[in-house]
Design an enzyme around this catalytic site. Structure first.
Site, mmCIF file in Angstrom:
data_model
loop_
_atom_site.group_PDB
_atom_site.id
_atom_site.type_symbol
_atom_site.label_atom_id
_atom_site.label_comp_id
_atom_site.label_asym_id
_atom_site.label_seq_id
_atom_site.Cartn_x
_atom_site.Cartn_y
_atom_site.Cartn_z
ATOM 1 C CB SER A 74 46.527 37.467 30.078
ATOM 2 O OG SER A 74 46.252 37.998 31.315
HETATM 3 N N1 SAM Z 1 47.247 35.688 35.474
HETATM 4 C C1 SAM Z 1 45.822 35.589 35.189
HETATM 5 C C2 SAM Z 1 45.464 34.023 34.602
HETATM 6 O O1 SAM Z 1 46.273 33.627 33.776
HETATM 7 O O2 SAM Z 1 44.246 33.810 34.234
HETATM 8 C C3 SAM Z 1 45.037 36.664 34.604
HETATM 9 C C4 SAM Z 1 44.959 37.930 35.570
HETATM 10 S S1 SAM Z 1 43.674 38.943 35.561
HETATM 11 C C5 SAM Z 1 44.351 39.873 33.880
HETATM 12 C C6 SAM Z 1 44.266 39.881 36.673
HETATM 13 C C7 SAM Z 1 43.950 39.434 38.172
HETATM 14 O O3 SAM Z 1 44.738 40.254 39.147
HETATM 15 C C8 SAM Z 1 42.286 39.294 38.493
HETATM 16 O O4 SAM Z 1 42.064 38.210 39.067
HETATM 17 C C9 SAM Z 1 42.446 40.355 39.789
HETATM 18 O O5 SAM Z 1 41.500 39.964 40.738
HETATM 19 C C10 SAM Z 1 44.013 40.333 40.252
HETATM 20 N N2 SAM Z 1 44.364 41.401 41.218
HETATM 21 C C11 SAM Z 1 44.144 42.772 40.731
HETATM 22 N N3 SAM Z 1 44.943 43.477 41.763
HETATM 23 C C12 SAM Z 1 45.368 42.579 42.702
HETATM 24 C C13 SAM Z 1 46.103 42.696 43.917
HETATM 25 N N4 SAM Z 1 46.405 43.879 44.303
HETATM 26 N N5 SAM Z 1 46.629 41.563 44.349
HETATM 27 C C14 SAM Z 1 46.247 40.342 43.861
HETATM 28 N N6 SAM Z 1 45.683 40.034 42.870
HETATM 29 C C15 SAM Z 1 45.015 41.122 42.163
#
Ligand code: SAM
Length: 225
Positions: A74
């Site tokens: 993000s």
């Molecule tokens: N917080 C992260 C960072 O600091 O790099 C960025 C997150 S990215 C915007 C969103 C993440 O949420 C992705 O890696 C995606 O695979 C994960 N995601 C989406 N749905 C999810 C779920 N149900 N459980 C766990 N992870 C999930």
């Protein structure tokens, strides 16, 4: 060399610390994030070590960046805004859903929290686990599973942060908040745009606040899309 600015020698590393200080001052403090602990945390985490080598020089830019598997790290401002919104006390137990690169989890760990972070893409979870350990963030536990229903075995949490956008607030995440002021921050909307919601629990009462518009990758899984 006399006078003028010295150009960077090809292959020379940028001054990461300087770039990080500038990022905090202009992108984060400059946009109204005031919590000193959050500003200091973002000033300490080496964001350039959480992005693929090809994007390293853009690590402190005012933008999200790709981290592979169609996912992103993000934008720094969004990380700061969401972290501030959690109103964390030192030692708080926190759940993050959406580990991605592990950067947000490292920022949470800098605030002296016990952090559980969940990632549903196994390769990202494994890479983040290794990165966080190598950087000494030993108080972070990375779980490789669907985090949309939370982590009931570890509840209650003083704070829950979801870093992917869902269609609604998952009921299990609300239930896993500490009853005495637990805070959940989550983007809710459609697959393209969302609002950032803050839900605060007091007993059986849940207060919702709209913290503004945002744009996240979709939250998938049982309680997601
Ligand atoms: N917080 C992260 C960072 O600091 O790099 C960025 C997150 S990215 C915007 C969103 C993440 O949420 C992705 O890696 C995606 O695979 C994960 N995601 C989406 N749905 C999810 C779920 N149900 N459980 C766990 N992870 C999930």
């Amino acid at each position: 060399m006399t006078g003028g600015r010295r150009g960077r020698v090809p292959g020379e590393q940028p001054d990461w610390e300087l770039l990080r200080r500038r990022m905090v001052r202009s992108q984060i403090e400059g946009r109204g994030v005031r919590d000193q602990r959050v500003l200091e945390a973002l000033g300490r985490v080496p964001r350039h070590l959480f992005v693929p080598a090809i994007s390293r020089r853009s690590a402190y830019d005012d933008t999200p960046l790709p981290i592979g598997h169609g996912q992103t790290i993000s934008q720094p401002y969004m990380v700061a805004l969401m972290t501030e919104a959690l109103c964390l006390r030192p030692g708080a137990k926190v759940l993050e859903v959406g580990t991605g690169s592990g950067y947000q989890a490292a920022v949470l760990a800098e605030l002296a929290c016990e952090v559980h972070t969940v990632e549903c893409i196994p390769a990202l979870a494994e890479a983040a686990r290794g990165r966080l350990l190598a950087l000494g963030y030993n108080q972070v536990r990375v779980h490789s599973t669907d985090g949309s229903p939370g982590l009931p075995a570890e509840a209650p949490f003083a704070a829950v942060l979801v870093t992917a956008g869902g269609p609604r607030v998952p009921e299990p995440l609300r239930q896993q908040l500490a009853a005495d002021g637990g805070v959940l921050v989550i983007p809710v909307g459609n697959r393209l745009v969302q609002i950032l919601l803050r839900v605060t629990r007091h007993g059986s009462e849940y207060r919702e606040e709209d913290l503004g518009g945002c744009r996240f990758v979709p939250l998938v899984g049982e309680e997601g899309w």
